[in-house]
Design a protein around this motif. Structure first.
Motif, PDB file in Angstrom:
ATOM      1  N   SER A 277       0.835  -1.197   0.000  1.00 18.53           N
ATOM      2  CA  SER A 277       0.000   0.000   0.000  1.00 18.53           C
ATOM      3  C   SER A 277       0.872   1.251   0.000  1.00 18.53           C
ATOM      4  O   SER A 277       1.793   1.389   0.807  1.00 18.53           O
ATOM      5  CB  SER A 277      -0.904   0.014   1.230  1.00 18.53           C
ATOM      6  OG  SER A 277      -1.664   1.199   1.266  1.00 18.53           O
ATOM      7  N   GLY A 278       0.567   2.152  -0.922  1.00 18.44           N
ATOM      8  CA  GLY A 278       1.316   3.406  -1.004  1.00 18.44           C
ATOM      9  C   GLY A 278       2.596   3.310  -1.801  1.00 18.44           C
ATOM     10  O   GLY A 278       3.327   4.289  -1.900  1.00 18.44           O
ATOM     11  N   ILE A 279       2.891   2.140  -2.375  1.00 16.90           N
ATOM     12  CA  ILE A 279       4.133   1.961  -3.132  1.00 16.90           C
ATOM     13  C   ILE A 279       3.801   1.814  -4.610  1.00 16.90           C
ATOM     14  O   ILE A 279       2.927   1.024  -4.988  1.00 16.90           O
ATOM     15  CB  ILE A 279       4.907   0.722  -2.642  1.00 16.90           C
ATOM     16  CG1 ILE A 279       5.240   0.845  -1.156  1.00 16.90           C
ATOM     17  CG2 ILE A 279       6.180   0.521  -3.450  1.00 16.90           C
ATOM     18  CD1 ILE A 279       5.906  -0.376  -0.567  1.00 16.90           C
ATOM     19  N   THR A 280       4.470   2.564  -5.451  1.00 14.69           N
ATOM     20  CA  THR A 280       4.323   2.433  -6.899  1.00 14.69           C
ATOM     21  C   THR A 280       5.673   2.067  -7.491  1.00 14.69           C
ATOM     22  O   THR A 280       6.720   2.417  -6.948  1.00 14.69           O
ATOM     23  CB  THR A 280       3.822   3.741  -7.541  1.00 14.69           C
ATOM     24  OG1 THR A 280       4.753   4.794  -7.246  1.00 14.69           O
ATOM     25  CG2 THR A 280       2.457   4.123  -7.018  1.00 14.69           C
ATOM     26  N   PHE A 281       5.626   1.371  -8.625  1.00 13.57           N
ATOM     27  CA  PHE A 281       6.838   0.906  -9.281  1.00 13.57           C
ATOM     28  C   PHE A 281       6.908   1.510 -10.679  1.00 13.57           C
ATOM     29  O   PHE A 281       5.978   1.341 -11.483  1.00 13.57           O
ATOM     30  CB  PHE A 281       6.854  -0.619  -9.372  1.00 13.57           C
ATOM     31  CG  PHE A 281       6.789  -1.304  -8.034  1.00 13.57           C
ATOM     32  CD1 PHE A 281       7.942  -1.554  -7.319  1.00 13.57           C
ATOM     33  CD2 PHE A 281       5.567  -1.680  -7.492  1.00 13.57           C
ATOM     34  CE1 PHE A 281       7.887  -2.175  -6.078  1.00 13.57           C
ATOM     35  CE2 PHE A 281       5.499  -2.301  -6.259  1.00 13.57           C
ATOM     36  CZ  PHE A 281       6.665  -2.544  -5.551  1.00 13.57           C
ATOM     37  N   SER A 282       7.991   2.201 -10.948  1.00 15.73           N
ATOM     38  CA  SER A 282       8.222   2.755 -12.279  1.00 15.73           C
ATOM     39  C   SER A 282       9.098   1.772 -13.054  1.00 15.73           C
ATOM     40  O   SER A 282      10.243   1.520 -12.678  1.00 15.73           O
ATOM     41  CB  SER A 282       8.908   4.127 -12.179  1.00 15.73           C
ATOM     42  OG  SER A 282       9.184   4.637 -13.467  1.00 15.73           O
ATOM     43  N   ILE A 283       8.558   1.211 -14.111  1.00 19.63           N
ATOM     44  CA  ILE A 283       9.272   0.220 -14.915  1.00 19.63           C
ATOM     45  C   ILE A 283       9.983   0.938 -16.062  1.00 19.63           C
ATOM     46  O   ILE A 283       9.367   1.774 -16.737  1.00 19.63           O
ATOM     47  CB  ILE A 283       8.299  -0.828 -15.484  1.00 19.63           C
ATOM     48  CG1 ILE A 283       7.396  -1.374 -14.379  1.00 19.63           C
ATOM     49  CG2 ILE A 283       9.070  -1.949 -16.163  1.00 19.63           C
ATOM     50  CD1 ILE A 283       8.109  -2.075 -13.270  1.00 19.63           C
ATOM     51  N   PRO A 284      11.266   0.660 -16.312  1.00 21.31           N
ATOM     52  CA  PRO A 284      11.948   1.284 -17.456  1.00 21.31           C
ATOM     53  C   PRO A 284      11.143   1.106 -18.734  1.00 21.31           C
ATOM     54  O   PRO A 284      10.611   0.026 -19.003  1.00 21.31           O
ATOM     55  CB  PRO A 284      13.288   0.534 -17.513  1.00 21.31           C
ATOM     56  CG  PRO A 284      13.524   0.074 -16.113  1.00 21.31           C
ATOM     57  CD  PRO A 284      12.164  -0.243 -15.551  1.00 21.31           C
ATOM     58  N   SER A 285      11.033   2.170 -19.504  1.00 20.08           N
ATOM     59  CA  SER A 285      10.137   2.171 -20.658  1.00 20.08           C
ATOM     60  C   SER A 285      10.478   1.086 -21.677  1.00 20.08           C
ATOM     61  O   SER A 285       9.589   0.420 -22.218  1.00 20.08           O
ATOM     62  CB  SER A 285      10.154   3.547 -21.329  1.00 20.08           C
ATOM     63  OG  SER A 285      11.474   3.918 -21.680  1.00 20.08           O
ATOM     64  N   THR A 287      11.937  -1.777 -21.170  1.00 24.15           N
ATOM     65  CA  THR A 287      11.547  -3.072 -20.604  1.00 24.15           C
ATOM     66  C   THR A 287      10.044  -3.278 -20.709  1.00 24.15           C
ATOM     67  O   THR A 287       9.566  -4.351 -21.114  1.00 24.15           O
ATOM     68  CB  THR A 287      11.977  -3.155 -19.131  1.00 24.15           C
ATOM     69  OG1 THR A 287      13.398  -3.054 -19.044  1.00 24.15           O
ATOM     70  CG2 THR A 287      11.533  -4.459 -18.507  1.00 24.15           C
ATOM     71  N   MET A 288       9.278  -2.263 -20.350  1.00 19.23           N
ATOM     72  CA  MET A 288       7.823  -2.385 -20.389  1.00 19.23           C
ATOM     73  C   MET A 288       7.323  -2.610 -21.809  1.00 19.23           C
ATOM     74  O   MET A 288       6.423  -3.439 -22.041  1.00 19.23           O
ATOM     75  CB  MET A 288       7.183  -1.135 -19.788  1.00 19.23           C
ATOM     76  CG  MET A 288       5.655  -1.148 -19.815  1.00 19.23           C
ATOM     77  SD  MET A 288       4.919  -2.517 -18.892  1.00 19.23           S
ATOM     78  CE  MET A 288       5.019  -1.900 -17.218  1.00 19.23           C
ATOM     79  N   ASP A 323      15.800  -4.148 -10.935  1.00 21.78           N
ATOM     80  CA  ASP A 323      15.854  -3.657  -9.547  1.00 21.78           C
ATOM     81  C   ASP A 323      14.590  -3.953  -8.752  1.00 21.78           C
ATOM     82  O   ASP A 323      14.384  -3.387  -7.676  1.00 21.78           O
ATOM     83  CB  ASP A 323      16.127  -2.141  -9.507  1.00 21.78           C
ATOM     84  CG  ASP A 323      17.423  -1.769 -10.214  1.00 21.78           C
ATOM     85  OD1 ASP A 323      18.386  -2.548 -10.101  1.00 21.78           O
ATOM     86  OD2 ASP A 323      17.462  -0.715 -10.873  1.00 21.78           O
ATOM     87  N   ILE A 324      13.704  -4.828  -9.260  1.00 22.23           N
ATOM     88  CA  ILE A 324      12.462  -5.143  -8.546  1.00 22.23           C
ATOM     89  C   ILE A 324      12.259  -6.657  -8.537  1.00 22.23           C
ATOM     90  O   ILE A 324      12.363  -7.307  -9.575  1.00 22.23           O
ATOM     91  CB  ILE A 324      11.233  -4.470  -9.200  1.00 22.23           C
ATOM     92  CG1 ILE A 324      11.392  -2.949  -9.240  1.00 22.23           C
ATOM     93  CG2 ILE A 324       9.957  -4.834  -8.447  1.00 22.23           C
ATOM     94  CD1 ILE A 324      10.299  -2.261 -10.028  1.00 22.23           C
TER      95      ILE A 324
END
Length: 670
Positions: A277-285, A287-288, A323-324
């Motif tokens: 909760s409250g955590i967001t993950f930014s994925i390298p573009s 990779t996504m 990194d995730i």
């Protein structure tokens, strides 16, 4: 002074005005009342008991106004700019100060660029304690006198003074509102009350300019709403401009797909789990986008590159990103598949739309540039300097010939006219810059890349692509080689002839000399990656089919993408070879059998066996490479193909061409 010992071993000293208690080496002194009429008896053994409890009312009201008088003028201007940006954050592209100290500013202190508008919002800041009649009128008149008023749609006067409490000042401001409205400008007054109201919801901003203590006593505090519910909506999609939201119970994906304002892709992944909760993950573009393309083409979701089965734990997976690392269950993985498949459709549609407008697909992007830039040509430095010299000599303000269409610049080639002409509308049409690509540079390699990027307005808004307006990448490339380069070539020859005349003596002037020969081909060449933007099924030629097949074979050779090819991509090419088997000569027959490892039977029968065995093949990319090599061997060794057969070849290759274009979009728009 009377000394009295106590049962506990302490000494008490009593005088007329004080009572003192000695505890070891410390003295405790108690002042006694001067009231001799009502003496009270003291219990000396209760001195160390806790005091009686009492309730006290603490009066500590919130501040009703901020002390603007303590803020220096430069800080007040910065505060106003920050407040403007915070108040209209969803509608403003950028907020910045206008001019520097000493420059004529015509009553404008701050300029803001608004999303979706070509006009500006301007703010005038007046940190004054007193306001006289006529000053409001004077400030607005000064602004109207400036030519910037035609580029403005919204005017804000920021002044920490209670204008509305003075009826005369309020009437004066109302007159200015109507005056500005007649100029097409809406007006807004940020008076003392307005400033206090806006800043009461900006505790961080107040703390920066007024301090933490004032911020805590002035700003209102509200509970932050819970942005992470226990459960997201089921298979929910929404879109606002280029922002898409995809939710599916256990997770949410926010993506910004490429468009003309921002040709880059970004994504944020959120989970509904309590522990996240409250955590967001930014994925390298990059990779996504690889993941999205994989989802768009796979037939086996169990092999997802982003969710690996956890050994020894049935129904558990590891989410694997740079990194995730996260543990997921089956429902979360299933929901990931769904949001990724929807995001892939949104991305691909947006990427194709942008390419159709900019027409850049045949050019490779130049890395590490602020704007998305594509390399149109490789050019030598001497020829680049000649390009710039030609443009400087043909500045649009210095003549009216066909080639007086440039803006003088020392480092960029800018096509610009300040009035409408027969072929161009007023404004910028093309800006080319030279880039030195990274990597090893050989001593004799003095060439640079000419980079094209889309023209935008002063407010960073897209400009329509059209031969009369801004030029797309294809149009710019064709103009560069078909019109501009020949004109520069003739100009260079004229310059050389003139230099020869100027340096000649009397006798050499009598001798007619031929015009110098200037070959520019070693100095410039095109960087178009392949022969055509698309494959046309109408009137294809043997030459065009050969070039297109060569391009496809080159692209799919050693194909190593996450989104692997399927047998359905290969079988049409094998069936095409079987269809054309009766046209194969002896030389082509050997190449085809060797490429596809066919037996000694008839070519048609052996191709049918290969088609049947390929239904279960897991080596689609290698097989496609060999099939395209075989098709090329057939085309190279044939003198003539009937037109209907050429149409069939073109139709068969079209899906592969579309896949190649898709791959290039994914490698470019990230």
């Amino acid at each position: 002074m009377i000394s009295v010992p106590t049962e506990t071993g302490y000494w008490i000293f009593v005088s007329q005005t004080t009572l003192s208690l000695q505890v070891n080496d410390y003295f405790i002194e108690i002042r006694m009342s001067d009231d001799q009429e009502n003496p009270r008896e003291l219990d000396l053994n209760k001195f160390f008991e806790a005091p009686d409890c009492s309730d006290y009312f603490a009066y500590d009201p919130k501040l009703t106004s901020l002390p603007f008088e303590q803020v220096p003028w430069p800080s007040f201007e910065k505060l106003s700019a920050r407040l403007l940006d915070a108040t209209y954050s969803s509608r403003m592209l950028q907020v910045f100060g206008y001019g520097r100290q000493g420059q004529e500013q015509f009553g404008v202190d701050i300029i803001a660029l608004k999303v979706g508008s070509k006009k500006q919002t301007v703010m005038q800041c007046k940190n004054v304690r007193n306001l006289r009649k006529g000053e409001l009128r004077s400030w607005v008149r000064k602004f109207i006198e400036d030519k910037k008023v035609v580029d403005t749609e919204h005017y804000i006067l920021c002044i920490p003074f209670a204008v509305e409490k003075d009826t005369k000042l309020l009437e004066e401001w109302t007159e200015q509102v109507f005056l500005l409205d007649s100029k097409g400008v809406t007006a807004e007054l940020w008076s003392l009350n307005k400033l206090n109201t806006l800043l009461s919801n900006q505790p961080e901003l107040v703390e920066v300019f007024f301090g933490a203590q004032i911020s805590s006593r002035f700003c209102s505090t509200t509970l932050v709403p819970d942005k992470y519910p226990e459960r997201y909506r089921c298979e929910f999609e929404s879109q606002f401009e280029n922002n898409f939201i995809f939710e599916n119970e256990t997770l949410r994906l926010d993506v910004f797909v490429p468009n003309e304002r921002s040709p880059r892709f970004t994504s944020i992944l959120s989970f509904a789990r309590v522990d996240l909760s409250g955590i967001t993950f930014s994925i390298p573009s990059l990779t996504m986008i690889k993941w999205l393309q994989w989802v768009g083409h796979t037939r086996d979701l169990s092999q997802a590159p982003y969710a690996k089965p956890l050994p020894g734990f049935n129904g558990r997976y590891i989410f694997v990103a740079p990194d995730i690392r996260l543990f997921l269950d089956e429902s979360e993985v299933r929901h990931l598949h769904w949001v990724f498949s929807r995001a892939w459709r949104a991305y691909l549609e947006a990427a194709k739309s942008l390419e159709a407008n900019w027409r850049f697909i045949r050019f490779d992007p130049i890395q590490e540039t602020q704007k998305k830039t594509f390399a149109l040509a490789k050019i030598s430095r001497p020829l680049w300097r000649a390009f710039l010299s030609f443009a400087q000599e043909h500045d649009s303000g210095q003549g009216n010939t066909k080639w007086h269409i440039f803006e003088r610049s020392t480092g960029s080639l800018k096509v610009f006219v300040d009035v409408d002409t027969e072929s161009l509308d007023r404004g910028y049409h093309l800006i080319l810059d030279a880039y030195q690509q990274g990597g090893i540079t050989l001593p004799y390699d003095e060439k640079v890349d000419l980079g094209w990027s889309a023209i935008t307005s002063i407010s960073n808004e897209p400009v329509a692509m059209h031969p009369r307006h801004a030029w797309d990448a294809e149009y710019a490339h064709n103009w560069l080689f078909n019109e501009f380069l020949p004109a520069v070539h003739e100009w260079i020859i004229r310059e050389e002839v003139q230099k020869a005349k100027d340096g000649a003596n009397f006798f050499t002037k009598l001798v007619m000399r031929p015009a110098p020969s200037v070959d520019l081909s070693p100095h410039i060449y095109s960087l178009q990656g392949f022969p055509a933007r698309s494959m046309s099924n109408s009137n294809p030629t043997l030459e065009s089919l050969t070039k297109n097949a060569e391009q496809l074979q080159s692209h799919f050779h050693v194909y190593r993408r996450d989104a692997a090819l399927n047998t359905s991509d290969v079988l049409p090419v094998l069936r095409l070879l079987k269809r054309l088997a009766n046209m194969v000569n002896e030389n082509s027959d050997r190449h085809i059998r060797g490429n596809l490892q066919l037996g000694d039977g008839s070519l048609s029968e052996e191709l049918e066996k290969r088609i049947e065995s390929s239904q279960e093949s897991s080596y689609s990319s290698k097989l496609l490479d060999m099939a395209l090599r075989s098709l090329l061997a057939l085309i190279w060794n044939i003198e003539r193909l009937p037109e209907p057969e050429m149409v069939v070849i073109s139709e068969t290759l079209n899906p592969l061409w579309d896949r190649m274009i898709e791959d290039r979009l994914c490698d470019t728009l990230y």
